[in-house]
Design an enzyme around this catalytic site. Sequence first.
Site, PDB file in Angstrom:
ATOM      1  N   SER A 167       0.844  -1.195   0.000  1.00 58.77           N
ATOM      2  CA  SER A 167       0.000   0.000   0.000  1.00 58.77           C
ATOM      3  C   SER A 167       0.875   1.238   0.000  1.00 58.77           C
ATOM      4  O   SER A 167       2.036   1.203   0.437  1.00 58.77           O
ATOM      5  CB  SER A 167      -0.881   0.005   1.257  1.00 58.77           C
ATOM      6  OG  SER A 167      -1.494   1.261   1.454  1.00 58.77           O
ATOM      7  N   TYR A 222      -0.210  -0.049  10.590  1.00 58.74           N
ATOM      8  CA  TYR A 222      -0.573  -0.476   9.242  1.00 58.74           C
ATOM      9  C   TYR A 222       0.572  -0.206   8.266  1.00 58.74           C
ATOM     10  O   TYR A 222       0.956  -1.079   7.478  1.00 58.74           O
ATOM     11  CB  TYR A 222      -1.839   0.238   8.782  1.00 58.74           C
ATOM     12  CG  TYR A 222      -2.310  -0.174   7.410  1.00 58.74           C
ATOM     13  CD1 TYR A 222      -2.702  -1.481   7.143  1.00 58.74           C
ATOM     14  CD2 TYR A 222      -2.376   0.758   6.367  1.00 58.74           C
ATOM     15  CE1 TYR A 222      -3.140  -1.855   5.875  1.00 58.74           C
ATOM     16  CE2 TYR A 222      -2.815   0.395   5.102  1.00 58.74           C
ATOM     17  CZ  TYR A 222      -3.190  -0.914   4.862  1.00 58.74           C
ATOM     18  OH  TYR A 222      -3.623  -1.281   3.608  1.00 58.74           O
TER      19      TYR A 222
END
Length: 314
Positions: free
Chosen positions: A161, A187
């Site tokens: 990501s 994350y």
Amino acid sequence: MNSKATHASSVETRPAGGGFGFESTAAEVLAGVDLSGKRAIVTGGASGIGVETARALAAAGAAVTLAVRNTAAARDLAAEIKADVAHLDLSDQASVRAFAWDGPLHILVNNAGVMASPLSRTAQGWESQFATNHLGHFALAVRLLPALRAAQGARVVAVSSTAHLRSPVVFEDIQFERREYDPWLAYGQSKTANVLFAVEADRRWSGDGVRVNALNPGGIRTNLQRHIDVDELIRTATAANGGRPMRWKTPEQGAATSALLAGSPLVTEFGTYYEDCALAGPHEPGSRTGVAAYALDPEAAARLWEVSARYITL
């Protein structure tokens, strides 16, 4: 194949070929590709971009298995795209060890994940995002290595990501035991780990015909964001984009780079990071595109591999 648009960015990317870009879909990048006789696993293949990745691979002729936590919920989708379903909970190492596979495996798409979730820990005490997004997939890929080798030309795809730009892997406190927990930093760290995995796995396995890449699928509204308020998501994305509104993709577009790396003969560079169906350039400050130098650092990649191997033997 009419999708030629590319994502406007200050970071130059190098196309993998075919003129694909930001607006391309998974079906478009695999149009004309014959994956008959190939076997594929897509983790998290019953929702979000996993669905569209699995659909495109199956449409190209691959025999696809959806590796998911909720097998009952995946059965209708599996019947629709003519895929199989297998149980896999990446947050549970016992589930990973129990995952059964016989024969060659040509494609492994490490797609499942959790995003910016509240602090929670696995039975081993591991922070859940790192445990699920990285350690679960790491253990799965290592376990499936004999099957990948048997394919004599396999690909592993790690879905990372742009959030990897938020944090390197903080080796001094990976599990947030001494620093304050921040869901976005956790994350981001897990997504950096996905890229480092691709770097080191390709170095280790390429001689056996197993090639590995990581990717940023782009911003897509999916169930992945279930822990995030929509307004917060928009504010966060806008801030990360230098104050400019984020350009969202559809799930079909978000799955395009995964599908390209999994099945297209146009991909010739491995052990690295792609976005918008192209090899990403270096990240520049104020941009949401490109890859951070720390995510491609071979020393960090080797260190993470050693750390991860110690974790999964617990």
